[in-house]
Motif scaffolding. Structure first.
Motif, PDB file in Angstrom:
ATOM      1  N   UNK A 177       0.696  -1.080  -0.011  1.00  0.00           N
ATOM      2  CA  UNK A 177       0.180   0.092  -0.013  1.00  0.00           C
ATOM      3  C   UNK A 177       0.797   1.216  -0.069  1.00  0.00           C
ATOM      4  N   UNK A 178       0.131   2.353  -0.109  1.00  0.00           N
ATOM      5  CA  UNK A 178       0.925   3.611  -0.409  1.00  0.00           C
ATOM      6  C   UNK A 178       1.593   3.977   1.053  1.00  0.00           C
ATOM      7  N   UNK A 179       2.684   4.427   1.429  1.00  0.00           N
ATOM      8  CA  UNK A 179       3.021   4.708   2.605  1.00  0.00           C
ATOM      9  C   UNK A 179       3.785   6.315   2.483  1.00  0.00           C
ATOM     10  N   UNK A 180       3.217   6.824   3.481  1.00  0.00           N
ATOM     11  CA  UNK A 180       3.310   8.430   3.346  1.00  0.00           C
ATOM     12  C   UNK A 180       4.505   8.957   4.050  1.00  0.00           C
ATOM     13  N   UNK A 181       5.223   8.009   4.851  1.00  0.00           N
ATOM     14  CA  UNK A 181       6.394   8.560   5.709  1.00  0.00           C
ATOM     15  C   UNK A 181       7.500   8.843   4.589  1.00  0.00           C
ATOM     16  N   UNK A 182       8.379   9.896   5.154  1.00  0.00           N
ATOM     17  CA  UNK A 182       9.417  10.277   4.668  1.00  0.00           C
ATOM     18  C   UNK A 182      10.338   9.045   3.985  1.00  0.00           C
ATOM     19  N   UNK A 183      10.646   8.713   2.811  1.00  0.00           N
ATOM     20  CA  UNK A 183      11.409   7.726   2.538  1.00  0.00           C
ATOM     21  C   UNK A 183      12.625   7.581   3.111  1.00  0.00           C
TER      22      UNK A 183
END
Ligand code: NAD
Length: 496
Positions: free
Chosen positions: A487-493
């Motif tokens: 799924x999408x992951x909105x944490x800073x990569x």
């Protein structure tokens, strides 16, 4: 009279106005040079923009093929370039050959551009992700150059800029413009496509048009400090990358443990070569402790023996100054120093060269007991005038150098490694010689001063020249082998 025209888009372009080019050895007019303004600059930049579309895409191997040919042509035409320099600048032909060789070395450095532009690649910076960095060309670059090295200084700029994939507009000095047109012809003969290298002649109007032009990405300037400061501010305020190299007051410090005869010979060459019209000329000596009196005696002997005459005569070691105003400036500086209490050890003010009475000649001048408050010390005299100051210690000599507003070059004469190390670490100067009076860096190092001798962040030619003429890109890439289902992951990569 011979006309020296602009060179735009691979062809000679007549000027709408002209100014006279004089022969410094006689004071006679010898040619007229076109004086460009906004319309000539617009035309040259348009040609350079068009040329950049294909030159910027040209493979490294095709670019270097042109540069290798150019390197050979500059070598083959070394004598022609040197004679043009002598006729318009006044320096001796052998001295002019030296500047052509030092310019050619930058072309040689630029021939190695594939190695210099090699980026860096990091495999697997994160799982399935790679990263690489590269240097991209800027677009159209401009060079604005002084009279004193009409071949070498422009060559500090254009070979590297062009090798990096840029196109170039040169605005050389209006005093000795001919060599730039021969360089343009050599580039054409080397196979450089039309519009990659252009020459617009002229003065302030052409410079201002370059500084303001929205299609110029970067400006390299070399000249006097007031104009360098102006160019830096005006070009930066219109969003350009700019490096502006200014004037100088280069000191040689002589310690009592030095080989004083060697120091006197080296300093004489560095102070009076090209009649002192070099940005790296030694113009001030700081004699430390007991070195002073003996050094003055040795310098007196060396300096008084210099043969002054037209630059195209084999016997001449030193030619005329570039203009009558330059000659007046030198004489005034010596007059003022004498009035302020300096001792005139060698006096070249009254020199006349038989058969060349109208030439801009002044003989070598050596002044002792000069103090930092005298105008001959404070000004960049830019002529054959060497001033000698006295100091008690090396630290005092370093303080004198560091209090000076310029910081281009300096040299120390000593037999002591610890003193040399203290000097190298202590002076606020960009280019330093140890028992070497003119420490002009080779093409594969970068050239640049500190303080009022350079405005901008990068030195010229060498590795810093490559950085100046390119912009970095870093690419981070990922090629998933199959469709990902996470799924999408909105944490800073962050790397995984
Ligand atoms: P200059 O500053 O008079 O001229 C340099 C260039 O600027 C020329 O192309 C000239 O046409 C242009 N120019 C002159 N006045 C201008 C103005 N008002 N507005 C815009 N452009 C203008 O310098 P010069 O007399 O030709 O050269 C000698 C100077 O160059 C000395 O100060 C010397 O130390 C310096 N120089 C420095 C270096 C270095 O590496 N730092 C190298 C060579 C020469």
């Amino acid at each position: 009279m011979r006309s020296i025209e602009h060179w735009i888009g691979g062809a000679s372009v007549a000027g709408s106005e002209y100014t006279t080019v004089y022969q410094p050895a006689t004071g006679e007019p010898q040619a007229q040079v076109a004086v460009g303004g906004r319309s000539e600059v617009d035309r040259a930049v348009a040609a350079a923009v068009t040329a950049h579309r294909s030159w910027g895409e040209m493979s490294l191997s095709r670019r270097t093929k042109v540069l290798f040919r150019m390197r050979d042509l500059v070598e083959r035409h070394e004598g022609d370039l040197a004679r043009l320099i002598t006729a318009e600048h006044g320096k001796t032909v052998e001295d002019a050959r030296g500047e052509v060789i030092r310019g050619r070395e930058v072309v040689e450095y630029a021939c190695g551009i594939p190695e210099l532009l090699k980026g860096a690649y990091s495999d697997q910076v994160s799982t399935g992700v790679d990263s690489y960095s590269l240097r991209a060309p800027l677009g159209v670059c401009a060079g604005i150059t002084p009279f004193n090295f009409p071949v070498m200084v422009p060559m500090w700029m254009h070979p590297i800029s062009i090798a990096c994939g840029n196109t170039f507009v040169l605005k050389p000095s209006e005093r000795d413009p001919s060599a730039s047109n021969l360089v343009a012809q050599l580039y054409a003969d080397a196979g450089l496509p039309d519009g990659v290298f252009n020459v617009v002649h002229g003065g302030k109007a052409a410079v201002d048009a370059l500084l303001d032009h929205p299609d110029i990405a970067a400006v390299s300037f070399v000249g006097s400090t007031p104009i360098a400061r102006y160019v830096h501010e005006r070009a930066a305020s219109s969003g350009k990358r700019v490096q502006a190299l200014g004037g100088a007051k280069n000191h040689a410090v002589v310690l009592p443990d030095a080989d004083l005869s060697d120091a006197a010979r080296q300093i004489t060459s560095a102070a009076y070569g090209s009649a002192g019209q070099r940005c790296m000329a030694i113009s001030a000596v700081v004699a430390v402790g007991s070195a002073g009196d003996e050094l003055i005696e040795l310098l007196d002997r060396e300096v008084a023996a210099i043969v002054v005459g037209p630059g195209d005569q084999d016997a001449s070691q030193m030619g005329p100054l570039v203009t009558g105003e330059a000659r007046e400036r030198v004489i005034t500086a010596v007059d003022e120093a004498e009035r302020a209490g300096a001792t005139v050890v060698v006096d070249g003010r009254g020199l006349r060269v038989d058969g060349h009475e109208g030439g801009y000649f002044v003989g070598p001048c050596l002044l002792d007991r000069v103090t930092p408050g005298m105008s001959a010390y404070q000004q960049e005299v830019f002529g054959p005038v060497l001033v000698v100051l006295r100091a008690d210690t090396l630290d005092e000599a370093i303080d004198i150098i560091n209090a000076n507003p310029y910081g281009n070059g300096t040299a120390l004469f000593t037999a002591n490694g610890a003193s040399a190390r203290r000097f190298v670490r202590g002076v606020t100067v960009g280019m330093i010689g140890v028992n070497v009076p003119l420490p002009v860096p080779m093409a594969y190092h970068s050239f640049g001063g500190w303080k009022a001798s350079l405005f901008g962040d990068t030195h010229i030619h060498g590795p810093e020249g490559v950085s100046f003429n390119t912009r970095g890109k870093v690419v981070t890439s990922r090629w998933p082998a199959q469709a990902e289902t996470s799924p999408s992951d909105l944490r800073f990569p962050t790397a995984t």
